[in-house]
Scaffold this motif. Structure first.
Motif, PDB file in Angstrom:
ATOM      1  N   VAL A  66       0.855  -1.186   0.000  1.00  0.00           N
ATOM      2  CA  VAL A  66       0.000   0.000   0.000  1.00  0.00           C
ATOM      3  C   VAL A  66       0.890   1.233   0.000  1.00  0.00           C
ATOM      4  O   VAL A  66       1.704   1.404   0.909  1.00  0.00           O
ATOM      5  N   PRO A  67       0.760   2.100  -1.028  1.00  0.00           N
ATOM      6  CA  PRO A  67       1.552   3.336  -1.005  1.00  0.00           C
ATOM      7  C   PRO A  67       1.218   4.139   0.248  1.00  0.00           C
ATOM      8  O   PRO A  67       0.059   4.307   0.605  1.00  0.00           O
ATOM      9  N   GLY A  68       2.239   4.582   0.950  1.00  0.00           N
ATOM     10  CA  GLY A  68       2.017   5.355   2.161  1.00  0.00           C
ATOM     11  C   GLY A  68       1.674   4.503   3.363  1.00  0.00           C
ATOM     12  O   GLY A  68       1.042   4.982   4.309  1.00  0.00           O
ATOM     13  N   CYS A  69       2.096   3.227   3.364  1.00  0.00           N
ATOM     14  CA  CYS A  69       1.724   2.305   4.440  1.00  0.00           C
ATOM     15  C   CYS A  69       2.302   2.703   5.788  1.00  0.00           C
ATOM     16  O   CYS A  69       1.935   2.123   6.802  1.00  0.00           O
ATOM     17  N   PRO A  72      -0.479   7.553   8.680  1.00  0.00           N
ATOM     18  CA  PRO A  72      -1.837   7.259   9.154  1.00  0.00           C
ATOM     19  C   PRO A  72      -2.956   7.539   8.156  1.00  0.00           C
ATOM     20  O   PRO A  72      -3.919   6.785   8.093  1.00  0.00           O
ATOM     21  N   ASP A  73      -2.849   8.575   7.366  1.00  0.00           N
ATOM     22  CA  ASP A  73      -3.959   8.900   6.464  1.00  0.00           C
ATOM     23  C   ASP A  73      -3.967   8.055   5.190  1.00  0.00           C
ATOM     24  O   ASP A  73      -4.943   8.067   4.444  1.00  0.00           O
ATOM     25  N   PRO A 109      -5.901   5.319  14.742  1.00  0.00           N
ATOM     26  CA  PRO A 109      -7.283   5.658  14.393  1.00  0.00           C
ATOM     27  C   PRO A 109      -7.338   6.244  12.989  1.00  0.00           C
ATOM     28  O   PRO A 109      -6.443   6.980  12.578  1.00  0.00           O
ATOM     29  N   ASP A 110      -8.383   5.919  12.269  1.00  0.00           N
ATOM     30  CA  ASP A 110      -8.568   6.464  10.926  1.00  0.00           C
ATOM     31  C   ASP A 110      -9.008   7.918  11.066  1.00  0.00           C
ATOM     32  O   ASP A 110     -10.013   8.197  11.718  1.00  0.00           O
ATOM     33  N   PRO A 111      -8.269   8.854  10.482  1.00  0.00           N
ATOM     34  CA  PRO A 111      -8.639  10.267  10.613  1.00  0.00           C
ATOM     35  C   PRO A 111     -10.026  10.582  10.035  1.00  0.00           C
ATOM     36  O   PRO A 111     -10.700  11.503  10.489  1.00  0.00           O
ATOM     37  N   ALA A 112     -10.478   9.794   9.075  1.00  0.00           N
ATOM     38  CA  ALA A 112     -11.761  10.063   8.421  1.00  0.00           C
ATOM     39  C   ALA A 112     -12.927   9.310   9.071  1.00  0.00           C
ATOM     40  O   ALA A 112     -14.081   9.650   8.832  1.00  0.00           O
ATOM     41  N   ASP A 113     -12.645   8.287   9.896  1.00  0.00           N
ATOM     42  CA  ASP A 113     -13.707   7.477  10.484  1.00  0.00           C
ATOM     43  C   ASP A 113     -13.217   6.960  11.829  1.00  0.00           C
ATOM     44  O   ASP A 113     -12.388   6.051  11.883  1.00  0.00           O
TER      45      ASP A 113
END
Length: 182
Positions: A66-69, A72-73, A109-113
Motif C-alpha cells: 500500500v503506497p504510504g503504508c 496514518p492517512d 485511528p482512521d482520521p476520516a472514520d
C-alpha cells in the motif's frame, strides 16, 4: 527427493494420458495443491526463526504494497486487509494482534472514520518484509530452480489466464453435488 515416472496409468506422475475429459484439469489442480503445500511448508520453516508465520507474512506483504503504508492517512484499514487476504475480520484482528505485539505494525485511528483502524507498517515491519522477500525467493528458486525460464513463463501465463477467467465469471455458486442429501 525425486520420483521416477512409472507406466501405471493410476500414478499421476506416470506421464501417460489421462482418460476422462476433466482428468487433466483435476491432475493439474492436484499438482498445484502439492506444490503449494510444499512451498508453504518450506516458507514456514524458514520464517520460524524470525517468529513470523506464513499468514503473518502474507499480511505484512499486503500492507507493504500500500503506497504510504507508514502514514496514518494512507495506511490500510483493518477491514480492507481482511478483504484482501480473503479472511474473516476476526481472523485479521488475530493476525494483526500478533504483528503489533512483535512491533511490526501499529494501529492508528482512521482520521476520516473514528470507528475504523488503520495499520501502519513500522521500521521493523519493513525489515521483516525484506526478510520475507528473501525467504520467498530462496524457496521459489529451490522448488522451481530446475524448470526452464520458458516453462516458467508458460506456467505463469496459464495460471494468470485461469485466474482472470475465474474472477471474470464472478463468485461461484455453491450447489450440492448430484445425489447429495438436501
Amino acid at each position: 527427493m525425486t520420483s521416477t515416472p512409472t507406466n501405471d496409468p493410476a500414478d499421476p506422475s506416470s506421464g501417460l494420458p489421462l482418460s476422462s475429459p476433466g482428468a487433466a484439469a483435476a491432475e493439474l489442480a492436484d499438482a498445484m495443491t502439492r506444490a503449494i503445500k510444499r512451498i508453504r511448508r518450506q516458507t514456514g520453516w524458514r520464517l520460524e526463526p524470525y517468529g513470523i508465520t506464513p499468514g503473518q507474512a502474507r499480511a505484512l506483504r499486503t500492507l507493504a504494497h500500500v503506497p504510504g503504508c507508514e502514514t496514518p492517512d494512507q495506511a490500510m484499514r483493518l477491514s480492507d486487509l481482511a478483504e484482501k487476504l480473503h479472511i474473516a475480520p476476526r481472523s485479521a484482528t488475530t493476525v494483526v494482534d500478533a504483528l503489533e505485539e512483535a512491533g511490526l505494525v501499529e494501529r492508528s485511528p482512521d482520521p476520516a472514520d473514528r470507528r475504523a483502524v488503520r495499520l501502519l507498517l513500522t521500521a521493523d515491519g519493513r525489515a521483516a518484509v525484506e526478510r520475507i522477500g528473501r525467504v520467498r525467493d530462496e524457496v521459489a528458486q529451490e522448488y522451481f530452480g530446475e524448470v526452464s525460464p520458458g516453462d516458467e513463463e508458460v506456467l505463469l501465463r496459464v495460471l494468470r489466464s485461469a485466474e482472470a477467467r475465474f474472477l471474470a465469471a464472478g463468485p461461484p455458486r455453491r450447489t450440492a453435488p448430484p445425489g447429495a442429501a438436501r
